[in-house]
Design an enzyme around this catalytic site. Structure first.
Site, PDB file in Angstrom:
ATOM      1  N   THR A  15       0.786  -1.114  -0.020  1.00  0.00           N
ATOM      2  CA  THR A  15       0.011   0.060  -0.057  1.00  0.00           C
ATOM      3  C   THR A  15       1.056   1.397  -0.032  1.00  0.00           C
ATOM      4  O   THR A  15       2.055   1.244   0.491  1.00  0.00           O
ATOM      5  CB  THR A  15      -1.003  -0.160   1.312  1.00  0.00           C
ATOM      6  OG1 THR A  15      -1.482   1.285   1.392  1.00  0.00           O
ATOM      7  CG2 THR A  15      -0.120  -0.125   2.560  1.00  0.00           C
ATOM      8  N   ASN A  17      -0.545   3.875   1.376  1.00  0.00           N
ATOM      9  CA  ASN A  17      -1.053   4.642   2.264  1.00  0.00           C
ATOM     10  C   ASN A  17      -0.414   4.155   3.631  1.00  0.00           C
ATOM     11  O   ASN A  17      -0.667   3.294   4.213  1.00  0.00           O
ATOM     12  CB  ASN A  17      -2.616   4.195   2.447  1.00  0.00           C
ATOM     13  CG  ASN A  17      -3.395   4.751   3.448  1.00  0.00           C
ATOM     14  OD1 ASN A  17      -2.815   5.280   4.403  1.00  0.00           O
ATOM     15  ND2 ASN A  17      -4.743   4.711   3.448  1.00  0.00           N
ATOM     16  N   GLY A  19      -1.060   4.734   6.583  1.00  0.00           N
ATOM     17  CA  GLY A  19      -1.905   4.555   7.796  1.00  0.00           C
ATOM     18  C   GLY A  19      -2.383   3.083   7.879  1.00  0.00           C
ATOM     19  O   GLY A  19      -2.560   2.618   8.802  1.00  0.00           O
ATOM     20  N   ASP A  75      -8.064  -5.705   0.100  1.00  0.00           N
ATOM     21  CA  ASP A  75      -8.730  -4.929  -0.775  1.00  0.00           C
ATOM     22  C   ASP A  75     -10.182  -5.035   0.127  1.00  0.00           C
ATOM     23  O   ASP A  75     -10.627  -6.096   0.503  1.00  0.00           O
ATOM     24  CB  ASP A  75      -8.892  -5.572  -1.973  1.00  0.00           C
ATOM     25  CG  ASP A  75      -9.416  -4.484  -3.194  1.00  0.00           C
ATOM     26  OD1 ASP A  75      -9.153  -3.436  -2.953  1.00  0.00           O
ATOM     27  OD2 ASP A  75     -10.447  -4.928  -3.681  1.00  0.00           O
TER      28      ASP A  75
HETATM   29  P1  IMP Z   1      -9.476   0.034  -0.737  1.00  0.00           P
HETATM   30  O1  IMP Z   1      -8.371   1.015   0.039  1.00  0.00           O
HETATM   31  O2  IMP Z   1      -9.282  -0.181  -1.937  1.00  0.00           O
HETATM   32  O3  IMP Z   1      -9.707  -1.237  -0.052  1.00  0.00           O
HETATM   33  O4  IMP Z   1     -10.982   1.021  -0.542  1.00  0.00           O
HETATM   34  C1  IMP Z   1     -11.966   0.429   0.229  1.00  0.00           C
HETATM   35  C2  IMP Z   1     -12.930   1.442   0.441  1.00  0.00           C
HETATM   36  O5  IMP Z   1     -14.031   0.561   0.893  1.00  0.00           O
HETATM   37  C3  IMP Z   1     -12.729   2.484   1.139  1.00  0.00           C
HETATM   38  O6  IMP Z   1     -12.504   3.753   0.628  1.00  0.00           O
HETATM   39  C4  IMP Z   1     -14.138   2.648   1.986  1.00  0.00           C
HETATM   40  O7  IMP Z   1     -14.836   3.426   0.995  1.00  0.00           O
HETATM   41  C5  IMP Z   1     -14.826   1.138   1.833  1.00  0.00           C
HETATM   42  N1  IMP Z   1     -14.584   0.698   3.184  1.00  0.00           N
HETATM   43  C6  IMP Z   1     -13.830  -0.294   3.346  1.00  0.00           C
HETATM   44  N2  IMP Z   1     -14.008  -0.990   4.774  1.00  0.00           N
HETATM   45  C7  IMP Z   1     -14.722   0.063   5.255  1.00  0.00           C
HETATM   46  C8  IMP Z   1     -15.197   0.314   6.658  1.00  0.00           C
HETATM   47  O8  IMP Z   1     -14.778  -0.333   7.723  1.00  0.00           O
HETATM   48  N3  IMP Z   1     -15.969   1.308   6.905  1.00  0.00           N
HETATM   49  C9  IMP Z   1     -16.305   2.060   5.810  1.00  0.00           C
HETATM   50  N4  IMP Z   1     -15.894   2.084   4.678  1.00  0.00           N
HETATM   51  C10 IMP Z   1     -15.237   0.818   4.334  1.00  0.00           C
END
Ligand code: IMP
Length: 200
Positions: A15, A17, A19, A75
């Site tokens: 990642t 990111n 965080g 993901d």
């Molecule tokens: P990733 O970083 O591609 O996995 O993006 C996942 C996206 O899904 C995040 O930007 C959020 O919009 C949503 N998401 C995933 N987990 C959560 C959660 O625990 N709460 C709220 N939104 C979530």
């Protein structure tokens, strides 16, 4: 297959990111030395797969093969039953480049109004993949089911938390104490499965 890892082993969090890398290190209980794909200048691959599992594997595989180190990737996203699983793997993208989740939550509400569905069932999914360089890949998935509530409630958490109420609860993830969410979340469930597979 070498499905175990040594304590203190260096692992790349796939990642950019910081965080997320900190969160991954904490969820793995500080057992490993976590370094980020960004600090190694690894490119971020396009998420071209059609499932959470597919994209997690793609990211972990790319980081492991490019770095020669074991890599971990996740993901995740929100799936709405009445919208055939949308936004799903596009959860982050629905918020646009400004990461505007108020807009993304409104879009979910509008889509439900457009199709005139009363079905508010939804679930969060988290897929986690650990890949060994040019070797095997372990993948697990955690899920929490619930229902959507509008308007959004609570200012805790992130993303779609203010519109999601887990089954058996009355508060949205956005209203809950972080420890309450962490006890039942899709991410916690995925990490439990991963730890069971990796640790003795
Ligand atoms: P990733 O970083 O591609 O996995 O993006 C996942 C996206 O899904 C995040 O930007 C959020 O919009 C949503 N998401 C995933 N987990 C959560 C959660 O625990 N709460 C709220 N939104 C979530």
């Amino acid at each position: 297959m070498k499905a175990k890892l040594d304590k203190g082993q260096k692992i790349v969090a796939a990642t950019h990111n910081p965080g997320k890398a900190v969160e991954i290190a904490a969820l793995l209980e500080g057992r490993f030395e976590i370094i980020t794909a960004k600090s190694l200048n690894l490119p971020e691959p396009d998420e071209t797969e059609s499932t959470f599992v597919g994209n997690a594997v793609l990211k972990a595989r790319a980081a492991a093969d490019a770095s020669g180190l074991v890599a971990i990737a996740d993901d995740s996203g929100l799936s709405v039953a009445a919208l055939d699983g949308a936004p799903g793997i596009f959860s982050a993208r629905w918020a646009g480049p400004d990461k505007d989740f108020a807009h993304a939550m409104k879009k979910v509400e509008e889509r439900l109004e457009e199709i005139g569905s009363d079905d508010r069932s939804a679930w969060f999914t988290s897929a986690l993949a650990v890949a060994w360089p040019h070797g095997p890949c372990l993948v697990v998935e955690g899920r929490v089911d619930g229902r959507l509530t509008f308007p959004p409630k609570g200012d805790r958490g992130f993303g779609y938390d203010p519109i999601f109420t887990p089954d058996g609860g009355e508060q949205t993830f956005g209203e809950m104490e972080p420890t309450e969410k962490d006890a039942i979340s899709h991410r916690a469930r995925a990490f439990e499965k991963l730890k069971a597979a990796l640790f003795d």
